[in-house]
Enzyme design. Structure first.
Site, PDB file in Angstrom:
ATOM      1  N   HIS A 279     116.291  36.507   4.097  1.00 53.38           N
ATOM      2  CA  HIS A 279     115.682  35.331   3.487  1.00 53.38           C
ATOM      3  C   HIS A 279     116.238  35.081   2.078  1.00 53.38           C
ATOM      4  CE1 HIS A 279     112.799  33.547   5.961  1.00 53.38           C
ATOM      5  NE2 HIS A 279     111.781  34.353   5.787  1.00 53.38           N
TER       6      HIS A 279
ATOM      7  N   ARG B 228     115.436  25.842  10.378  1.00 50.81           N
ATOM      8  CA  ARG B 228     115.377  24.920   9.229  1.00 50.81           C
ATOM      9  C   ARG B 228     116.743  24.273   8.999  1.00 50.81           C
ATOM     10  NH1 ARG B 228     111.571  28.818   5.457  1.00 50.81           N
ATOM     11  NH2 ARG B 228     109.600  27.857   6.088  1.00 50.81           N
TER      12      ARG B 228
ATOM     13  N   ALA C  33      95.008  37.387  10.939  1.00 52.91           N
ATOM     14  CA  ALA C  33      94.533  36.131  11.541  1.00 52.91           C
ATOM     15  C   ALA C  33      94.560  35.012  10.509  1.00 52.91           C
ATOM     16  CB  ALA C  33      93.128  36.318  12.104  1.00 52.91           C
TER      17      ALA C  33
ATOM     18  N   VAL D 246     106.779  40.427  10.239  1.00 54.59           N
ATOM     19  CA  VAL D 246     107.041  39.162   9.534  1.00 54.59           C
ATOM     20  C   VAL D 246     106.537  39.184   8.091  1.00 54.59           C
ATOM     21  CG1 VAL D 246     106.847  37.904  11.718  1.00 54.59           C
ATOM     22  CG2 VAL D 246     104.949  37.845  10.142  1.00 54.59           C
ATOM     23  N   THR D 247     105.719  40.177   7.751  1.00 49.88           N
ATOM     24  CA  THR D 247     105.177  40.259   6.387  1.00 49.88           C
ATOM     25  C   THR D 247     106.308  40.366   5.370  1.00 49.88           C
ATOM     26  OG1 THR D 247     103.257  41.428   7.277  1.00 49.88           O
ATOM     27  CG2 THR D 247     103.598  41.568   4.893  1.00 49.88           C
ATOM     28  N   ASN D 248     106.175  39.618   4.281  1.00 47.89           N
ATOM     29  CA  ASN D 248     107.174  39.687   3.204  1.00 47.89           C
ATOM     30  C   ASN D 248     106.825  40.753   2.173  1.00 47.89           C
ATOM     31  OD1 ASN D 248     109.217  37.753   3.767  1.00 47.89           O
ATOM     32  ND2 ASN D 248     107.688  36.148   3.512  1.00 47.89           N
TER      33      ASN D 248
HETATM   34  N1  APR Z   1      94.815  44.445   8.247  1.00 48.22           N
HETATM   35  C1  APR Z   1      94.727  43.279   8.928  1.00 48.22           C
HETATM   36  N2  APR Z   1      94.793  42.073   8.337  1.00 48.22           N
HETATM   37  C2  APR Z   1      94.950  42.025   7.012  1.00 48.22           C
HETATM   38  C3  APR Z   1      95.049  43.207   6.232  1.00 48.22           C
HETATM   39  C4  APR Z   1      94.976  44.454   6.909  1.00 48.22           C
HETATM   40  N3  APR Z   1      95.077  45.622   6.266  1.00 48.22           N
HETATM   41  N4  APR Z   1      95.204  42.838   4.941  1.00 48.22           N
HETATM   42  C5  APR Z   1      95.207  41.493   4.910  1.00 48.22           C
HETATM   43  N5  APR Z   1      95.041  41.002   6.158  1.00 48.22           N
HETATM   44  C6  APR Z   1      94.953  39.598   6.592  1.00 48.22           C
HETATM   45  C7  APR Z   1      94.147  38.721   5.646  1.00 48.22           C
HETATM   46  O1  APR Z   1      92.743  38.931   5.814  1.00 48.22           O
HETATM   47  C8  APR Z   1      94.581  37.324   6.091  1.00 48.22           C
HETATM   48  O2  APR Z   1      93.738  36.793   7.094  1.00 48.22           O
HETATM   49  O3  APR Z   1      96.223  38.985   6.609  1.00 48.22           O
HETATM   50  C9  APR Z   1      96.004  37.569   6.655  1.00 48.22           C
HETATM   51  C10 APR Z   1      97.093  36.873   5.866  1.00 48.22           C
HETATM   52  O4  APR Z   1      96.927  35.510   6.042  1.00 48.22           O
HETATM   53  P1  APR Z   1      97.367  34.376   4.992  1.00 48.22           P
HETATM   54  O5  APR Z   1      96.903  34.762   3.627  1.00 48.22           O
HETATM   55  O6  APR Z   1      96.967  33.056   5.587  1.00 48.22           O
HETATM   56  O7  APR Z   1      98.960  34.503   4.938  1.00 48.22           O
HETATM   57  P2  APR Z   1     100.000  33.904   5.986  1.00 48.22           P
HETATM   58  O8  APR Z   1     100.442  32.563   5.551  1.00 48.22           O
HETATM   59  O9  APR Z   1      99.456  34.069   7.352  1.00 48.22           O
HETATM   60  O10 APR Z   1     101.258  34.880   5.752  1.00 48.22           O
HETATM   61  C11 APR Z   1     101.220  36.228   6.150  1.00 48.22           C
HETATM   62  O11 APR Z   1     103.602  36.308   6.432  1.00 48.22           O
HETATM   63  O12 APR Z   1     105.326  34.863   5.808  1.00 48.22           O
HETATM   64  C12 APR Z   1     104.619  36.022   5.498  1.00 48.22           C
HETATM   65  O13 APR Z   1     104.753  36.033   3.101  1.00 48.22           O
HETATM   66  C13 APR Z   1     103.886  35.858   4.182  1.00 48.22           C
HETATM   67  O14 APR Z   1     103.457  38.174   3.981  1.00 48.22           O
HETATM   68  C14 APR Z   1     102.865  36.937   4.296  1.00 48.22           C
HETATM   69  C15 APR Z   1     102.513  36.931   5.791  1.00 48.22           C
END
Ligand code: APR
Length: 311
Positions: free
Chosen positions: A175, A151, A9, A118-120
């Protein structure tokens, strides 16, 4: 009842949830995170915007995977961004642990879901989610190509003054350094991009696209882009929910297309209810094809790094 779950979130996850809810294409969007109260608070706020927006989709914020049960689509955004002092391998290890545990929980409650990662670092995380889930590979795919293509289209529009909606722009590969521009497939009002812009200008726009994420990070100072990324992920989920059969550049499992096998790679795919219906092989120039083959090898060696991690 139709349901999409978004794991994480943070900026990316919550904006994706907001887009999906406002499009009103499913009954429920579930948002989950490890931080207590965060998804619940955001969900309450979003639900209270429905009378103004005119949508009905209910957003459910939770820390409990039981609430995600029987999701049709799950978008995994959970993870950490790279912090100063962190090596690429450090980030790989942290996010691999997160994606592994998230995938295990998701599979337990939604054994028939389509997974959008989508996670990197994306290629490794898509491979890991596919391995851990045990799902058929067409049901696990990743977001990168729609964002980079979008983009690229924006930069083409800026450079030419053309209506943004008249531009079809695509990037393949993955990417960053492994992004493969495919100018031969790009069109402005149906006209080949290569007839509108000089090779030098196209190269400049490609380079800016390649570094598109870093440009935004440098301006924001904290955090990374999320408006265009969330639009891309939400668009993929929409194609699955609506079984649209749309063609979109996604990070998909290769099974011999373009002579490339056994690796996740950004290519054009037909997306529907079961995820990737098929990869659409477009005619590429020799240079574009060579770039795609190189990108596949680069991804393959990055994926091998996963084996060095004790998950
Ligand atoms: N389970 C659920 N949520 C988690 C967990 C987990 N095990 N570990 C971390 N999180 C949550 C964090 O609490 C945080 O709210 O994942 C969220 C990540 O949010 P942001 O730090 O705002 O990152 P964001 O910009 O949303 O990017 C998320 O997408 O583009 C990729 O590189 C970026 O890998 C990153 C991901």
């Amino acid at each position: 009842m139709s349901r999409i779950t978004v794991v994480g979130a943070g900026k990316y996850g919550s904006t994706t949830v907001q887009r999906l809810a406002e499009w009103d294409i499913v009954d429920e969007v579930v948002m989950t995170d490890i931080v207590e109260g965060l998804p619940q608070g955001l969900a309450l706020d979003m639900n209270q915007s429905r009378p103004v927006i005119g949508n009905r989709t209910l957003v459910i914020g939770t820390n409990d995977y039981a609430d995600t049960a029987n999701s049709d689509v799950v978008i995994i955004t959970a993870g950490l961004p790279r912090k100063p002092g962190m090596s690429r391998m450090d980030l790989l290890e942290v996010n691999a642990k997160i994606v592994k545990s998230v995938t295990e929980q998701i599979v337990r409650y939604s054994p028939n879901a389509v997974l959008i990662v989508v996670t990197n670092p994306l290629d490794q995380m898509a491979t890991l989610a596919a391995d851990v889930s045990g799902f058929p590979r067409n049901r696990v795919f990743g977001q990168a190509g729609i964002l980079d293509s979008s983009r690229f289209a924006h930069f083409i529009s800026e450079a030419t003054g053309a209506d943004i909606q008249s531009i079809d722009a695509f990037t393949y590969g993955s990417h960053g350094e492994t992004m493969v521009p495919v100018p031969s497939l790009c069109r402005i009002d149906g006209k080949p991009l290569t007839e509108v812009l000089s090779p030098g200008t196209i190269d400049d726009l490609v380079e800016r696209t390649r570094k598109g994420g870093a440009e935004i990070v440098a301006l924001l100072k904290t955090g990374s882009a999320y408006y265009a990324p969330s639009a891309a992920a939400a668009r993929m989920a929409k194609a699955v929910i609506e079984d649209s059969g749309e063609h979109m550049p996604v990070c998909a499992w290769m099974s011999g297309e373009y002579g490339i096998d056994g690796v996740y790679l950004g290519v054009m795919a037909e997306v529907g209810a079961g995820g990737v219906r098929q990869i659409v092989e477009e005619p590429l120039t020799d240079e574009e094809l060579a770039g795609l083959v190189d990108a596949a090898e680069a991804v393959r060696s990055k994926v091998a790094d996963l084996e060095q991690i004790n998950l």
